[in-house]
Design an enzyme around this catalytic site. Sequence first.
Site, PDB file in Angstrom:
ATOM      1  N   SER A 124       0.835  -1.203   0.000  1.00 11.90           N
ATOM      2  CA  SER A 124       0.000   0.000   0.000  1.00 11.90           C
ATOM      3  C   SER A 124       0.867   1.249   0.000  1.00 11.90           C
ATOM      4  O   SER A 124       1.978   1.258   0.555  1.00 11.90           O
ATOM      5  CB  SER A 124      -0.850  -0.028   1.273  1.00 11.90           C
ATOM      6  OG  SER A 124      -1.430   1.237   1.499  1.00 11.90           O
ATOM      7  N   TYR A 149      -2.689  -1.340  10.576  1.00 11.42           N
ATOM      8  CA  TYR A 149      -2.860  -1.866   9.208  1.00 11.42           C
ATOM      9  C   TYR A 149      -1.629  -1.517   8.360  1.00 11.42           C
ATOM     10  O   TYR A 149      -1.034  -2.377   7.708  1.00 11.42           O
ATOM     11  CB  TYR A 149      -4.130  -1.277   8.570  1.00 11.42           C
ATOM     12  CG  TYR A 149      -4.135  -1.366   7.066  1.00 11.42           C
ATOM     13  CD1 TYR A 149      -4.431  -2.567   6.432  1.00 11.42           C
ATOM     14  CD2 TYR A 149      -3.786  -0.258   6.281  1.00 11.42           C
ATOM     15  CE1 TYR A 149      -4.390  -2.651   5.041  1.00 11.42           C
ATOM     16  CE2 TYR A 149      -3.745  -0.345   4.901  1.00 11.42           C
ATOM     17  CZ  TYR A 149      -4.047  -1.540   4.282  1.00 11.42           C
ATOM     18  OH  TYR A 149      -3.995  -1.630   2.915  1.00 11.42           O
ATOM     19  N   LYS A 153       1.827  -3.803   6.589  1.00 11.27           N
ATOM     20  CA  LYS A 153       2.363  -3.746   5.223  1.00 11.27           C
ATOM     21  C   LYS A 153       3.878  -3.499   5.254  1.00 11.27           C
ATOM     22  O   LYS A 153       4.629  -4.112   4.502  1.00 11.27           O
ATOM     23  CB  LYS A 153       1.669  -2.640   4.412  1.00 11.27           C
ATOM     24  CG  LYS A 153       0.173  -2.848   4.216  1.00 11.27           C
ATOM     25  CD  LYS A 153      -0.136  -4.061   3.363  1.00 11.27           C
ATOM     26  CE  LYS A 153      -1.608  -4.326   3.215  1.00 11.27           C
ATOM     27  NZ  LYS A 153      -1.916  -5.619   2.585  1.00 11.27           N
TER      28      LYS A 153
HETATM   29  C1  WQD Z   1      -9.412   9.357   0.890  1.00  9.66           C
HETATM   30  C2  WQD Z   1      -9.644  10.841   1.141  1.00  9.66           C
HETATM   31  C3  WQD Z   1     -10.044  11.392   3.453  1.00  9.66           C
HETATM   32  C4  WQD Z   1     -13.851   9.242   3.801  1.00  9.66           C
HETATM   33  C5  WQD Z   1      -6.775   4.399   3.110  1.00  9.66           C
HETATM   34  C6  WQD Z   1      -5.649   3.639   3.709  1.00  9.66           C
HETATM   35  C7  WQD Z   1      -4.793   3.049   2.645  1.00  9.66           C
HETATM   36  C8  WQD Z   1      -5.602   2.191   1.698  1.00  9.66           C
HETATM   37  C9  WQD Z   1      -6.796   2.935   1.186  1.00  9.66           C
HETATM   38  C10 WQD Z   1      -6.953   0.303   2.473  1.00  9.66           C
HETATM   39  C11 WQD Z   1      -8.939  11.366   2.391  1.00  9.66           C
HETATM   40  C12 WQD Z   1     -11.274  11.684   2.611  1.00  9.66           C
HETATM   41  C13 WQD Z   1     -12.678   9.779   3.311  1.00  9.66           C
HETATM   42  C14 WQD Z   1     -14.917  10.122   4.161  1.00  9.66           C
HETATM   43  C15 WQD Z   1     -13.554  12.000   3.486  1.00  9.66           C
HETATM   44  N1  WQD Z   1      -5.895   0.987   2.342  1.00  9.66           N
HETATM   45  N2  WQD Z   1     -12.530  11.131   3.161  1.00  9.66           N
HETATM   46  N3  WQD Z   1     -14.724  11.469   3.979  1.00  9.66           N
HETATM   47  O1  WQD Z   1      -7.061   7.418   3.733  1.00  9.66           O
HETATM   48  O2  WQD Z   1      -6.195   7.738   1.383  1.00  9.66           O
HETATM   49  O3  WQD Z   1      -6.252   5.480   2.350  1.00  9.66           O
HETATM   50  O4  WQD Z   1      -7.506   3.532   2.253  1.00  9.66           O
HETATM   51  O5  WQD Z   1      -7.538  -0.497   2.011  1.00  9.66           O
HETATM   52  O6  WQD Z   1      -3.782   2.331   3.217  1.00  9.66           O
HETATM   53  O7  WQD Z   1      -4.885   4.514   4.531  1.00  9.66           O
HETATM   54  O8  WQD Z   1      -8.362   6.545   1.720  1.00  9.66           O
HETATM   55  O9  WQD Z   1     -10.716   6.547   0.990  1.00  9.66           O
HETATM   56  O10 WQD Z   1     -10.204   6.599   3.466  1.00  9.66           O
HETATM   57  O11 WQD Z   1      -9.726   8.624   2.071  1.00  9.66           O
HETATM   58  O12 WQD Z   1     -13.442  13.207   3.361  1.00  9.66           O
HETATM   59  O13 WQD Z   1     -15.988   9.699   4.614  1.00  9.66           O
HETATM   60  O14 WQD Z   1     -11.038  11.041   1.374  1.00  9.66           O
HETATM   61  O15 WQD Z   1      -9.880  12.366   4.432  1.00  9.66           O
HETATM   62  O16 WQD Z   1      -8.507  12.673   2.108  1.00  9.66           O
HETATM   63  P1  WQD Z   1      -6.929   6.919   2.367  1.00  9.66           P
HETATM   64  P2  WQD Z   1      -9.827   7.011   2.090  1.00  9.66           P
END
Ligand code: WQD
Length: 334
Positions: A124, A149, A153
Amino acid sequence: MAVLVPGGAGYIGSHTVVELLNVGKDVIIIDNFSNSKPETLDNIRKITGKDFKFYEMDYADREKLEKVFEENKIEAVLNFASLKAVGESVKMPIDYYINNVSGVLVLLDVMKKYNVKKFVFSSSATVYGEENPIPYLESMPTGVATNPYGTTKIFIEQILKDIYVSDNEWDIAILRYFNPIGSHESGLLGEDPKGIPTNLMPYIVRVACGQLEKLYVFGDDYETPDGTGIRDFIHVVDLAKGHIKALDKLEKEGNGIFIYNLGTGKGYSVLELVNTFMETTGQKVPYEIIGRRPGDIAVSYANVDKAKEELGWVAEKDLKEMCQDSWNYIVKSK
Ligand code: WQD
């Protein structure tokens, strides 16, 4: 010779199995349906018109796993059997370390016993931590993860490097995924997390179909053009195709440990994704800006030159297709 796919009924696993079958591979899936559904297997058969062997079991059950290796001629393993919810990992670190780290150690040990030494690991972008400059390059040092998590990785990447040093007959590809979204164009495969989603796109689609009232956007005071976080969203089918290219490399060249970013190399903000989703699908996604989510970084996107040069792989699908396909799956599965 077959390719073994633990976690092949899950979101990324199922899309990758489709691509493996499409290029004529024999596939064996292992899954315990902890975060997936049996119907997915039938849908893979429908999409590809091809069949595969399936074992319902925990991939870390050594006795059963050894039986799988005894009963089949396996050439390579692509492992997707992993717990992946960041917030849950903070509350249940032991479960994450047991499933993701101990589990993969059992798998690697059984592979070694049966002399199967081609392994593709789902890593990741989170391994880059908070310190590295953007865009992320594979040659950068891994950072410190902000949750268990992410730490699993980083640990497994190190374990794989140590294994390769001990025995360079291993052929290992470490694929660092950025933010996979979208689903197969048939609408038959997709992401359907249990409970309230924590990732952005699964949350957006639940709001669009009225199951959740509104999206909470975590922060609009980042140093980005619109103040919201920027991510490298990649269509899951492009991501799946990256695995085929990586496996190809291991089969043709072998003897090495290779690390590749799988992203598009472009960053889009949370609000750009929400707006593109609304424009493409015609659905409304009401949202409210709230405070930042702890542990989030402002900007994350990949440098994708290495995968392009060494694998001949580039992501082809744009943000609109990602949005349309994510929505198709929801429409089709209702
Ligand atoms: C993306 C953007 C949030 C939800 C995570 C893990 C990574 C990978 C993918 C998992 C950010 C914003 C999100 C919401 C929002 N692993 N957001 N409202 O954090 O980049 O990555 O998931 O399987 O290892 O860290 O992904 O989709 O959670 O967030 O504003 O309800 O969307 O703040 O900027 P992230 P995400």
